[in-house]
Design a protein around this motif. Structure first.
Motif, PDB file in Angstrom:
ATOM      1  N   THR A  34      17.752-108.042  50.783  1.00  0.00           N
ATOM      2  CA  THR A  34      18.881-108.869  50.350  1.00  0.00           C
ATOM      3  C   THR A  34      18.984-110.123  51.208  1.00  0.00           C
ATOM      4  O   THR A  34      19.092-111.239  50.690  1.00  0.00           O
ATOM      5  CB  THR A  34      20.194-108.064  50.443  1.00  0.00           C
ATOM      6  N   ALA A  35      18.919-109.947  52.521  1.00  0.00           N
ATOM      7  CA  ALA A  35      19.080-111.087  53.431  1.00  0.00           C
ATOM      8  C   ALA A  35      17.965-112.111  53.263  1.00  0.00           C
ATOM      9  O   ALA A  35      18.180-113.314  53.468  1.00  0.00           O
ATOM     10  CB  ALA A  35      19.117-110.595  54.881  1.00  0.00           C
ATOM     11  N   MET A  36      16.774-111.648  52.870  1.00  0.00           N
ATOM     12  CA  MET A  36      15.637-112.566  52.700  1.00  0.00           C
ATOM     13  C   MET A  36      15.902-113.627  51.644  1.00  0.00           C
ATOM     14  O   MET A  36      15.275-114.688  51.657  1.00  0.00           O
ATOM     15  CB  MET A  36      14.376-111.781  52.299  1.00  0.00           C
ATOM     16  N   LYS A  37      16.785-113.313  50.697  1.00  0.00           N
ATOM     17  CA  LYS A  37      17.054-114.265  49.612  1.00  0.00           C
ATOM     18  C   LYS A  37      18.367-115.016  49.817  1.00  0.00           C
ATOM     19  O   LYS A  37      18.843-115.700  48.911  1.00  0.00           O
ATOM     20  CB  LYS A  37      17.059-113.516  48.266  1.00  0.00           C
ATOM     21  N   GLN A  38      18.966-114.876  51.005  1.00  0.00           N
ATOM     22  CA  GLN A  38      20.211-115.576  51.315  1.00  0.00           C
ATOM     23  C   GLN A  38      19.921-116.919  51.989  1.00  0.00           C
ATOM     24  O   GLN A  38      18.855-117.097  52.584  1.00  0.00           O
ATOM     25  CB  GLN A  38      21.083-114.716  52.240  1.00  0.00           C
ATOM     26  N   PRO A  51      11.366-121.198  52.558  1.00  0.00           N
ATOM     27  CA  PRO A  51      11.807-121.622  51.218  1.00  0.00           C
ATOM     28  C   PRO A  51      11.493-120.607  50.121  1.00  0.00           C
ATOM     29  O   PRO A  51      12.111-120.658  49.056  1.00  0.00           O
ATOM     30  CB  PRO A  51      11.024-122.924  50.978  1.00  0.00           C
ATOM     31  N   PHE A  52      10.524-119.697  50.368  1.00  0.00           N
ATOM     32  CA  PHE A  52      10.165-118.724  49.337  1.00  0.00           C
ATOM     33  C   PHE A  52      10.751-117.332  49.632  1.00  0.00           C
ATOM     34  O   PHE A  52      10.391-116.359  48.967  1.00  0.00           O
ATOM     35  CB  PHE A  52       8.641-118.674  49.165  1.00  0.00           C
ATOM     36  N   GLY A  53      11.635-117.272  50.629  1.00  0.00           N
ATOM     37  CA  GLY A  53      12.376-116.033  50.873  1.00  0.00           C
ATOM     38  C   GLY A  53      11.517-114.837  51.237  1.00  0.00           C
ATOM     39  O   GLY A  53      11.731-113.741  50.731  1.00  0.00           O
ATOM     40  N   GLN A  54      10.536-115.063  52.106  1.00  0.00           N
ATOM     41  CA  GLN A  54       9.654-113.973  52.513  1.00  0.00           C
ATOM     42  C   GLN A  54       9.677-113.798  54.030  1.00  0.00           C
ATOM     43  O   GLN A  54      10.274-114.596  54.752  1.00  0.00           O
ATOM     44  CB  GLN A  54       8.221-114.293  52.059  1.00  0.00           C
ATOM     45  N   ILE A  55       9.003-112.775  54.495  1.00  0.00           N
ATOM     46  CA  ILE A  55       8.694-112.650  55.913  1.00  0.00           C
ATOM     47  C   ILE A  55       7.200-112.840  56.050  1.00  0.00           C
ATOM     48  O   ILE A  55       6.475-112.667  55.065  1.00  0.00           O
ATOM     49  CB  ILE A  55       9.136-111.282  56.513  1.00  0.00           C
ATOM     50  N   GLU A  91       1.762-109.149  25.893  1.00  0.00           N
ATOM     51  CA  GLU A  91       2.693-108.406  26.728  1.00  0.00           C
ATOM     52  C   GLU A  91       2.639-108.853  28.188  1.00  0.00           C
ATOM     53  O   GLU A  91       3.660-108.894  28.883  1.00  0.00           O
ATOM     54  CB  GLU A  91       2.384-106.904  26.628  1.00  0.00           C
ATOM     55  N   ARG A  92       1.428-109.202  28.665  1.00  0.00           N
ATOM     56  CA  ARG A  92       1.292-109.600  30.072  1.00  0.00           C
ATOM     57  C   ARG A  92       1.702-111.051  30.329  1.00  0.00           C
ATOM     58  O   ARG A  92       2.156-111.382  31.420  1.00  0.00           O
ATOM     59  CB  ARG A  92      -0.154-109.402  30.562  1.00  0.00           C
ATOM     60  N   LEU A  93       1.525-111.917  29.333  1.00  0.00           N
ATOM     61  CA  LEU A  93       1.758-113.346  29.559  1.00  0.00           C
ATOM     62  C   LEU A  93       3.147-113.658  30.125  1.00  0.00           C
ATOM     63  O   LEU A  93       3.257-114.385  31.125  1.00  0.00           O
ATOM     64  CB  LEU A  93       1.498-114.145  28.275  1.00  0.00           C
ATOM     65  N   PRO A  94       4.221-113.108  29.547  1.00  0.00           N
ATOM     66  CA  PRO A  94       5.553-113.416  30.102  1.00  0.00           C
ATOM     67  C   PRO A  94       5.704-112.976  31.556  1.00  0.00           C
ATOM     68  O   PRO A  94       6.350-113.665  32.360  1.00  0.00           O
ATOM     69  CB  PRO A  94       6.512-112.627  29.197  1.00  0.00           C
ATOM     70  N   MET A  95       5.067-111.851  31.916  1.00  0.00           N
ATOM     71  CA  MET A  95       5.132-111.380  33.305  1.00  0.00           C
ATOM     72  C   MET A  95       4.442-112.387  34.241  1.00  0.00           C
ATOM     73  O   MET A  95       4.969-112.731  35.304  1.00  0.00           O
ATOM     74  CB  MET A  95       4.457-110.013  33.404  1.00  0.00           C
ATOM     75  N   LEU A  96       3.283-112.870  33.821  1.00  0.00           N
ATOM     76  CA  LEU A  96       2.550-113.837  34.650  1.00  0.00           C
ATOM     77  C   LEU A  96       3.311-115.157  34.742  1.00  0.00           C
ATOM     78  O   LEU A  96       3.369-115.783  35.807  1.00  0.00           O
ATOM     79  CB  LEU A  96       1.150-114.076  34.067  1.00  0.00           C
ATOM     80  N   GLN A  97       3.900-115.571  33.618  1.00  0.00           N
ATOM     81  CA  GLN A  97       4.692-116.807  33.628  1.00  0.00           C
ATOM     82  C   GLN A  97       5.900-116.667  34.545  1.00  0.00           C
ATOM     83  O   GLN A  97       6.238-117.597  35.280  1.00  0.00           O
ATOM     84  CB  GLN A  97       5.146-117.144  32.199  1.00  0.00           C
ATOM     85  N   ASP A  98       6.539-115.490  34.511  1.00  0.00           N
ATOM     86  CA  ASP A  98       7.732-115.304  35.349  1.00  0.00           C
ATOM     87  C   ASP A  98       7.400-115.315  36.837  1.00  0.00           C
ATOM     88  O   ASP A  98       8.199-115.777  37.654  1.00  0.00           O
ATOM     89  CB  ASP A  98       8.458-114.007  34.965  1.00  0.00           C
ATOM     90  N   ARG A  99       6.219-114.780  37.188  1.00  0.00           N
ATOM     91  CA  ARG A  99       5.820-114.837  38.598  1.00  0.00           C
ATOM     92  C   ARG A  99       5.695-116.287  39.058  1.00  0.00           C
ATOM     93  O   ARG A  99       6.082-116.636  40.168  1.00  0.00           O
ATOM     94  CB  ARG A  99       4.473-114.114  38.801  1.00  0.00           C
ATOM     95  N   VAL A 100       5.131-117.125  38.191  1.00  0.00           N
ATOM     96  CA  VAL A 100       4.987-118.549  38.539  1.00  0.00           C
ATOM     97  C   VAL A 100       6.360-119.222  38.559  1.00  0.00           C
ATOM     98  O   VAL A 100       6.670-120.011  39.457  1.00  0.00           O
ATOM     99  CB  VAL A 100       4.030-119.255  37.561  1.00  0.00           C
ATOM    100  N   ARG A 101       7.204-118.866  37.570  1.00  0.00           N
ATOM    101  CA  ARG A 101       8.549-119.465  37.520  1.00  0.00           C
ATOM    102  C   ARG A 101       9.340-119.155  38.787  1.00  0.00           C
ATOM    103  O   ARG A 101      10.105-119.996  39.265  1.00  0.00           O
ATOM    104  CB  ARG A 101       9.314-118.924  36.309  1.00  0.00           C
ATOM    105  N   THR A 102       9.190-117.952  39.317  1.00  0.00           N
ATOM    106  CA  THR A 102       9.892-117.613  40.558  1.00  0.00           C
ATOM    107  C   THR A 102       9.541-118.612  41.652  1.00  0.00           C
ATOM    108  O   THR A 102      10.420-119.162  42.333  1.00  0.00           O
ATOM    109  CB  THR A 102       9.515-116.189  41.013  1.00  0.00           C
TER     110      THR A 102
END
Lengths: 216, 216
Positions: A43-47, A55-59, B130-141
């Motif tokens: 939770t704290a990683m994304k605060q 900037p990417f909320g990781q360790i 089925e996989r494409l949205p998952m891969l797109q979401d990883r990039v969107r994050t």
């Protein structure tokens, strides 16, 4: 004041030394520098407080006086540039050791992460059986090339360097994949890295964090 | 003698500047250093002469006198360390610029490559939809986190640096994905990079190689 690194409060790898703070701990142990650790929750990683550091909320992150750094590779390089023990002094050998750091992170780690993530999160999918051999073969291609390079040598390029530290920690991600068994020289290379006293101290330190968290 | 880099004899990107020699060309143009280019075929890349330069049989490589380097990130860092124009002088700012180089290669590029590789090679598979949205979401994050960081700024951390050079070239891999359209500030950031005279010179140079190859 020693530098402060961040690590998982409760590592998802259950203390197997796969989280990326292990790479900083090992680097700091190799150069004999003490360090403090601040544990962070998911939770704290994304605060905002942590996002200001990463900037990417990781360790991990690294704080030393006015300097705040993120990205494991950059932090290991920063440590290696400032303390003897992880980079050769001769400019050409130094540049090649840094090239191996990038090779570990850019050429080896992506297909390895793709394989291990699929093994964790896509195992129940309809496509898993069909995709798995393709992902394994992508990793095998790199392991075959690495095996040909390392054949007969203890380390990637002369003496142990930050390039080896990064490569060994990347290859350890394959521990549960069975693939390292196919390349005995690479398995022996990883074992050589794990046998270094600095690796052992770093491993024990991160395991102690996990054990304390699981008792609490 | 100027340094020599290697590039594809016939780039699979058809001159769109996605091959990794583009990153070296851009870096060398930013610091005003001339360079020679040796073109290699896909067959030659896997032969002993090239493997002696690049253990993983890829381009680009970099040769300067006695020094032979591989890994794009390491070569760009080597260039940036030796010539003014790609890294700040102040130690903390310099370390942060290097952190952004690693962030581009270790945090952004892997999910971007995974998405674009699937778009190229798994489009006809039963699991693609089925996989494409998952891969797109990883990039969107990652794009969302980057967007929050860059909001209102021209570059990642103060003046243009090797970190921006690496990030822009990594983000350009998304050109055909449609995802950059969802993040106007990131699209504007990429456009700022592409508008730099050094980028234009590098782009034109790699395009000239592709055009010559396709005429022959």
């Amino acid at each position: 004041m020693p530098p402060t690194i961040t690590a998982f409060e409760n590592s998802p790898d259950r203390g197997k030394g796969q989280a990326r703070d292990m790479r900083l701990r090992w680097a700091l142990e190799e150069v004999g520098q003490p360090y403090d650790v601040r544990l962070v929750s998911f939770t704290a990683m994304k605060q905002p407080a942590h996002l200001a550091l990463h900037p990417f909320g990781q360790i991990p992150t690294y704080e030393d006086g006015d300097l705040a750094l993120f990205e494991t590779g950059a932090i290991v390089l920063h440590i290696a540039e400032r303390h003897a023990g992880l980079l050769p002094v001769a400019p050409s050998a130094r540049a090649r050791a840094i090239a191996w750091m990038f090779a570990a992170l850019s050429t080896l780690e992506p297909p390895i992460v793709e394989l291990t993530m699929a093994m964790l999160f896509e195992r129940d999918s309809s496509w898993y059986a069909e995709r798995l051999p393709m992902l394994q073969d992508r990793v095998r291609t790199r392991l075959g090339e690495l095996s040909r390079h390392i054949s007969g040598a203890d380390w990637l390029d002369g003496a142990f360097s930050a390039g080896d530290l990064m490569m060994v920690t990347v290859l350890r991600r394959l521990n549960t994949s069975g693939l390292l068994d196919e390349y005995p020289d690479i398995a022996a290379y990883v074992a050589r890295g794990e046998a270094r006293p600095a690796f052992r101290r770093a491993f024990d330190a991160q395991l102690a964090v996990f054990n304390a968290a699981s008792r609490s």
